[in-house]
Design an enzyme around this catalytic site. Structure first.
Site, PDB file in Angstrom:
ATOM      1  N   SER A  61      -4.391  -2.708   0.350  1.00  0.00           N
ATOM      2  CA  SER A  61      -3.601  -2.867  -0.862  1.00  0.00           C
ATOM      3  C   SER A  61      -3.129  -1.497  -1.328  1.00  0.00           C
ATOM      4  O   SER A  61      -3.119  -0.535  -0.548  1.00  0.00           O
ATOM      5  CB  SER A  61      -4.432  -3.589  -1.926  1.00  0.00           C
ATOM      6  OG  SER A  61      -3.611  -3.997  -2.992  1.00  0.00           O
ATOM      7  N   ASN A  62      -2.738  -1.379  -2.577  1.00  0.00           N
ATOM      8  CA  ASN A  62      -2.284  -0.091  -3.102  1.00  0.00           C
ATOM      9  C   ASN A  62      -2.683   0.026  -4.573  1.00  0.00           C
ATOM     10  O   ASN A  62      -3.320  -0.870  -5.123  1.00  0.00           O
ATOM     11  CB  ASN A  62      -0.767   0.047  -2.913  1.00  0.00           C
ATOM     12  CG  ASN A  62      -0.010  -1.057  -3.623  1.00  0.00           C
ATOM     13  OD1 ASN A  62      -0.054  -1.167  -4.833  1.00  0.00           O
ATOM     14  ND2 ASN A  62       0.679  -1.891  -2.845  1.00  0.00           N
TER      15      ASN A  62
END
Ligand code: C5P
Length: 211
Positions: A21-22
């Protein structure tokens, strides 16, 4: 008017317990949803996993992966007058998601990643969207050059760019500073302010583009 807003990160599974993810918190997209609602617009908010609550009154469509976000947008964009793509969509996903938790057997582990669909880039073509299209660009260098390139390639009317190499703004912060690039070549800086204030300014300018 009817607004479609994407927000938050996407989460790309590796195995049943892990994902890629980020650092997107969703705050900017949720602030935009809030600001659009306050102006009396209808809002569909397609959101990746975030820890903030959706404003009362929006139609929330929760998604996890980029492909789920793509499908949710494909289903809802036809009814929108304005589409604002604020989500930090993962560019890649794991090619083969493991059915069981991956064990640490070797010293190194190689994951093969494949490209995710470009949701904003699909708006004008695959989705045949004719309304006002707003993109965001998170850049760490050559902000204007990359922003203008994105604006043109993706057929946006407006692109809001921010410099994510700065630690005082953007990711997970309550404040932001963006540079707006318009299709007609105009350029405008929105000075450092709360994401709520920046969102209001952006919604006001979007309304101006429709008139
Ligand atoms: O990640 P990037 O800076 O290229 O994102 C630019 C814009 O494109 C953002 O508005 C983002 O929401 C959108 N985007 C998208 N689908 C992707 C990648 C980015 O809609 N797969």
């Amino acid at each position: 008017m009817r607004f479609l807003i994407t927000a938050g990160p996407t989460r790309e599974p590796i195995d049943p317990v892990r994902y890629l993810s980020n650092r997107s918190s969703g705050k900017m997209g949720y602030a935009l949803a809030d600001a659009a609602l306050a102006r009396g617009h209808e809002v569909i908010l397609v959101s990746g996993p975030v820890s903030i609550r959706a404003p009362e009154g929006v139609t929330l469509v929760p998604v996890e992966t980029a492909r789920e976000m793509y499908d949710a947008v494909a289903e809802t964009i036809a009814g929108a007058d304005v589409a604002i793509f604020c989500a930090a969509v993962a560019d890649y996903r794991v090619a083969e998601v493991a059915d069981e938790k991956i064990k640490k057997t070797d010293e190194s582990l190689t994951l093969t990643l494949v490209r995710n669909p470009d949701i904003l880039g699909s708006a004008r073509n695959a989705f045949d969207f004719r309304g006002i299209l707003v993109g965001f660009a998170a850049e760490t260098e050559k902000l204007a050059e990359h922003a203008l390139d994105k604006l043109r390639r993706k057929g946006c009317d407006l692109l809001a760019a921010n410099d994510v190499s700065r630690t005082d703004i953007a990711f997970d912060r309550d404040e932001n500073e963006v540079e707006l690039f318009y299709k007609d070549g105009r350029r405008e800086g929105l000075p450092l302010a709360s994401k709520g204030q920046i969102a209001k300014e952006i919604i006001r300018r979007v309304e101006g583009l429709v008139e």
